[in-house]
Design a protein around this motif. Sequence first.
Motif, PDB file in Angstrom:
ATOM      1  N   ASP A   1       1.030 -10.621  -8.570  1.00 52.76           N
ATOM      2  CA  ASP A   1       1.133  -9.156  -8.796  1.00 52.76           C
ATOM      3  C   ASP A   1       0.639  -8.624  -9.780  1.00 52.76           C
ATOM      4  O   ASP A   1       0.329  -7.938 -11.119  1.00 52.76           O
ATOM      5  CB  ASP A   1       1.844  -8.211  -8.042  1.00 52.76           C
ATOM      6  CG  ASP A   1       1.484  -8.192  -7.083  1.00 52.76           C
ATOM      7  OD1 ASP A   1       0.352  -8.062  -6.305  1.00 52.76           O
ATOM      8  OD2 ASP A   1       2.048  -7.062  -5.756  1.00 52.76           O
TER       9      ASP A   1
ATOM     10  N   HIS B   1      -7.336  -5.015  -7.326  1.00 53.91           N
ATOM     11  CA  HIS B   1      -6.894  -6.263  -7.872  1.00 53.91           C
ATOM     12  C   HIS B   1      -6.883  -7.234  -7.160  1.00 53.91           C
ATOM     13  O   HIS B   1      -6.029  -8.688  -7.537  1.00 53.91           O
ATOM     14  CB  HIS B   1      -5.512  -5.669  -8.081  1.00 53.91           C
ATOM     15  CG  HIS B   1      -4.211  -5.818  -8.022  1.00 53.91           C
ATOM     16  ND1 HIS B   1      -3.308  -6.467  -7.642  1.00 53.91           N
ATOM     17  CD2 HIS B   1      -4.082  -5.063  -6.282  1.00 53.91           C
ATOM     18  CE1 HIS B   1      -2.073  -6.703  -6.626  1.00 53.91           C
ATOM     19  NE2 HIS B   1      -2.626  -5.925  -6.196  1.00 53.91           N
ATOM     20  N   HIS B   2      -7.124  -7.427  -5.710  1.00 55.30           N
ATOM     21  CA  HIS B   2      -6.894  -8.258  -4.252  1.00 55.30           C
ATOM     22  C   HIS B   2      -8.261  -9.325  -5.263  1.00 55.30           C
ATOM     23  O   HIS B   2      -8.762 -10.259  -4.699  1.00 55.30           O
ATOM     24  CB  HIS B   2      -6.784  -8.145  -3.535  1.00 55.30           C
ATOM     25  CG  HIS B   2      -5.537  -7.437  -3.041  1.00 55.30           C
ATOM     26  ND1 HIS B   2      -4.965  -7.860  -1.552  1.00 55.30           N
ATOM     27  CD2 HIS B   2      -4.437  -7.772  -3.878  1.00 55.30           C
ATOM     28  CE1 HIS B   2      -3.670  -7.273  -1.563  1.00 55.30           C
ATOM     29  NE2 HIS B   2      -2.811  -7.101  -2.713  1.00 55.30           N
TER      30      HIS B   2
ATOM     31  N   HIS C   1      -5.151 -13.515  -7.318  1.00 53.35           N
ATOM     32  CA  HIS C   1      -4.997 -13.164  -5.488  1.00 53.35           C
ATOM     33  C   HIS C   1      -5.903 -15.004  -4.924  1.00 53.35           C
ATOM     34  O   HIS C   1      -6.715 -13.788  -4.078  1.00 53.35           O
ATOM     35  CB  HIS C   1      -5.356 -12.300  -5.333  1.00 53.35           C
ATOM     36  CG  HIS C   1      -4.315 -11.125  -5.242  1.00 53.35           C
ATOM     37  ND1 HIS C   1      -3.794 -10.556  -6.076  1.00 53.35           N
ATOM     38  CD2 HIS C   1      -2.927 -11.072  -4.842  1.00 53.35           C
ATOM     39  CE1 HIS C   1      -2.183 -10.059  -6.491  1.00 53.35           C
ATOM     40  NE2 HIS C   1      -2.522  -9.747  -5.214  1.00 53.35           N
TER      41      HIS C   1
ATOM     42  N   HIS D   1       3.260 -14.725  -0.980  1.00 54.73           N
ATOM     43  CA  HIS D   1       3.080 -13.327  -1.341  1.00 54.73           C
ATOM     44  C   HIS D   1       1.908 -13.180  -1.105  1.00 54.73           C
ATOM     45  O   HIS D   1       1.584 -12.075  -0.587  1.00 54.73           O
ATOM     46  CB  HIS D   1       3.710 -13.423  -2.890  1.00 54.73           C
ATOM     47  CG  HIS D   1       2.575 -12.433  -3.854  1.00 54.73           C
ATOM     48  ND1 HIS D   1       3.034 -11.289  -4.510  1.00 54.73           N
ATOM     49  CD2 HIS D   1       1.437 -11.786  -3.599  1.00 54.73           C
ATOM     50  CE1 HIS D   1       2.508 -10.310  -4.259  1.00 54.73           C
ATOM     51  NE2 HIS D   1       1.573 -10.200  -4.520  1.00 54.73           N
TER      52      HIS D   1
ATOM     53  N   ASP E   1       0.329 -10.381   1.551  1.00 52.12           N
ATOM     54  CA  ASP E   1      -0.882  -9.269   1.379  1.00 52.12           C
ATOM     55  C   ASP E   1      -2.547  -9.561   2.193  1.00 52.12           C
ATOM     56  O   ASP E   1      -3.072  -8.849   2.336  1.00 52.12           O
ATOM     57  CB  ASP E   1      -1.575  -9.681  -0.587  1.00 52.12           C
ATOM     58  CG  ASP E   1      -0.727  -9.046  -1.576  1.00 52.12           C
ATOM     59  OD1 ASP E   1       0.061  -8.454  -1.171  1.00 52.12           O
ATOM     60  OD2 ASP E   1      -1.408  -9.676  -2.288  1.00 52.12           O
TER      61      ASP E   1
HETATM   62 ZN   LIG Z   1       0.043  -9.535  -4.500  1.00 53.92          ZN
END
Ligand SMILES: [Zn+2]
Length: 218
Positions: A51, A66-67, A72, A104, A108
Motif C-alpha cells: 500500500d 491503486h491496485h 499490487h 497483503h 486484497d
Molecule cells: Zn493493498
Amino acid sequence: MWFWTLASLGLAGFLDLVAGVFFVHLLSLYFGHPLLWWQYAIGAALGASPDIDLLYAFFKKNLGGHHEYLTHRPIIGIPLAIIIGWFLGGAFWATAALIGVFWHYLHDTEGFLCLYDNGGLAWFWPFSKEYWGVRDFRVVSRMPEVHTRKEEDVFDNVYKVYLIPTRQAITEFLLTGIFFGYVIGDTLGVHISVAATYVFWVGVAALWIVYHCRSTQR
Ligand SMILES: [Zn+2]
C-alpha cells in the motif's frame, strides 16, 4: 474531515499491520530468533508494504485505482519482496517479506474470508489483467473497474466499510484482535493481552458510536 479520513484509513490498514507483526512473531519462534521492538515494526510495515503506492496514488489523484500499480502485482511484488528481504536480512527476512506481502495480496483479493470490499487483485498480471477472487466457493474473475470517481467518493467508501459495524469491519477487527492478542499474550502475558484487546474493542465501539451520532446529526 481529516480526523475521520485518518481514522477510517487507519482502521482499513490495521489488520495488515497487525498480521505482519503476528507472522514475524511466529517466524521468530520457528527460527528461535527473538525479536526487538523495531523488528516487530518492520514486520508490521511488511504486511502493509504494497500500500506504499497509496502515496503515489494520492498525488496522482487515483486512490481508487491503486491496485493497478506494480506494487499490487503479485508476480512482480512477491519475488521483489523476497530478494530485498534476502539482501537486507537473509533467510529470516526473506521469509518474513514473502509471508507479509503474500498475506497483503490475499487480503486484497475479492472473496478472501468471504469479504467483498477488498478491491480485487490481478494475480496473474502481466498474463491477465483480470481480478481473480472467490465467490460462493468458486474461483471468479472480472475486469477491473475504471475509476473515474472523485477522491471524496473513495474516502466515502472507506467510511462506509470501517466506520460502521459492517460484516467486513467486524470480521477484520476480530481477526486483528486475535492476531495482536496472541502476540501480546506471548510476549507480555495474558493479562496485558486481555486488557489490550478490550481497549481495542472499546476504542472501535467508541469510534462507531461517535461517527454514527455525527452522521445522524447532519
Ligand atoms: Zn493493498
